[in-house]
Design a protein around this motif. Structure first.
Motif, mmCIF file in Angstrom:
data_model
loop_
_atom_site.group_PDB
_atom_site.id
_atom_site.type_symbol
_atom_site.label_atom_id
_atom_site.label_comp_id
_atom_site.label_asym_id
_atom_site.label_seq_id
_atom_site.Cartn_x
_atom_site.Cartn_y
_atom_site.Cartn_z
ATOM 1 N N LYS A 1 0.831 -1.199 0.000
ATOM 2 C CA LYS A 1 0.000 0.000 0.000
ATOM 3 C C LYS A 1 0.866 1.250 0.000
ATOM 4 C CE LYS A 1 -3.871 2.226 2.362
ATOM 5 N NZ LYS A 1 -3.305 3.564 2.210
ATOM 6 N N TYR A 2 0.654 2.080 -1.035
ATOM 7 C CA TYR A 2 1.262 3.404 -1.058
ATOM 8 C C TYR A 2 0.304 4.390 -0.407
ATOM 9 C CZ TYR A 2 4.612 1.657 -4.554
ATOM 10 O OH TYR A 2 5.591 0.962 -5.223
ATOM 11 N N PRO A 3 0.829 5.521 0.087
ATOM 12 C CA PRO A 3 -0.056 6.554 0.652
ATOM 13 C C PRO A 3 -1.115 6.994 -0.348
ATOM 14 C CG PRO A 3 2.244 7.061 1.120
ATOM 15 C CD PRO A 3 2.254 5.903 0.177
ATOM 16 N N ALA A 4 -2.316 7.211 0.133
ATOM 17 C CA ALA A 4 -3.438 7.706 -0.670
ATOM 18 C C ALA A 4 -3.889 6.714 -1.747
ATOM 19 C CB ALA A 4 -3.104 9.050 -1.323
ATOM 20 N N GLU A 5 -3.453 5.470 -1.645
ATOM 21 C CA GLU A 5 -3.928 4.440 -2.564
ATOM 22 C C GLU A 5 -4.444 3.250 -1.768
ATOM 23 O OE1 GLU A 5 -0.582 5.333 -6.045
ATOM 24 O OE2 GLU A 5 -1.092 3.272 -5.498
ATOM 25 N N GLY A 6 -5.262 2.422 -2.404
ATOM 26 C CA GLY A 6 -5.696 1.193 -1.760
ATOM 27 C C GLY A 6 -4.615 0.133 -1.823
ATOM 28 N N PRO A 7 -4.733 -0.899 -1.002
ATOM 29 C CA PRO A 7 -3.751 -1.996 -1.063
ATOM 30 C C PRO A 7 -3.755 -2.657 -2.436
ATOM 31 C CG PRO A 7 -5.118 -2.149 0.920
ATOM 32 C CD PRO A 7 -5.733 -1.109 0.045
ATOM 33 N N THR A 8 -2.583 -3.065 -2.877
ATOM 34 C CA THR A 8 -2.420 -3.749 -4.162
ATOM 35 C C THR A 8 -1.881 -5.145 -3.919
ATOM 36 O OG1 THR A 8 -1.898 -1.647 -5.233
ATOM 37 C CG2 THR A 8 -1.300 -3.650 -6.424
#
Lengths: 114, 113
Positions: B38-45
């Motif tokens: 998970k990157y900031p401001a994104e959902g988990p990948t």
């Protein structure tokens, strides 16, 4: 690109004022999920839809409801938000239920309750 | 009752070296394990997964190891790159009907140049 979209990305509401968060998907997946994630904690599953079949987690408060009017859209309704409901809300999809499929997440909606 | 635990909230690794992220679980009914990034401001990948019938799964720079007897899994990233800096979540699925993911709390990995 096929994806999971959440709107809005940031939502501010007042204590007790109903709020609705939106999720849409272009993946044509059968299953849609809503998770709640509080700061520095693991995402916690609230409920999921398998097609039109709604499945609530046992510990999800009654304050949280969901609707899935069609395959593409799923909504999270918080009837009377409390300060403790401030969190990131993540929508996810999967092609089917089962042990081997990964879930695809949207970017999340950060909810602030004043 | 935390069924999936990531005991290290953060990890710092030099670029080019190996990153090892650890995860422990308590429920022996878990049958499938996944790692999300998970990157900031994104959902988990979704990153990589492993079935309980295996003890290793490899995908490029990423390898997941599973030790069922110890109820432990780990994610190895080698060589580590600056773009690997993110929060990594371990997740598990059991034979509980729906595909219910149980997540760990996450480990923030920082790759230093």
């Amino acid at each position: 690109d096929a994806m999971v979209i959440q709107n809005p990305r940031y939502q501010v509401t007042q204590f007790g004022k109903p709020v609705t968060l939106s999720c849409s998907q272009t993946l044509n997946h059968n299953v849609m999920y809503w998770y709640q994630q509080k700061s520095s904690q693991a995402p916690k599953l609230l409920f999921h839809y398998y097609d039109k079949d709604f499945n609530n987690e046992a510990d999800t408060p009654d304050n949280f409801q969901s609707r899935r009017p069609n395959t593409s859209f799923c909504f999270l309704d918080i009837r009377s938000p409390g300060l403790g409901d401030a969190a990131m809300y993540l929508c996810a999809t999967s092609r089917d239920r089962g042990l081997t499929g990964a879930q695809y997440f949207g970017p999340g909606t950060r909810l602030t309750v004043l | 009752d935390q069924q999936v635990k990531q005991n290290s909230p953060s990890l710092s690794v030099q670029e080019g070296r190996i990153s090892i992220l650890n995860c422990d679980y308590t429920n022996s009914m878990f049958d499938y394990f996944l790692w999300y990034k998970k990157y900031p401001a994104e959902g988990p990948t979704f990153l990589i997964s492993i079935s309980s019938i295996k003890d290793k799964n490899e995908d490029g720079r990423f390898t997941v190891f599973l030790n069922k007897s110890a109820k432990h899994l780990s994610l190895h990233i080698v060589p580590s790159q600056p773009g690997d800096s993110a929060v990594y979540f371990c997740a598990a699925i059991g034979i509980q009907g729906a595909q219910k993911l149980v997540f760990g709390q996450g480990t923030r990995l920082t790759i230093n140049p």
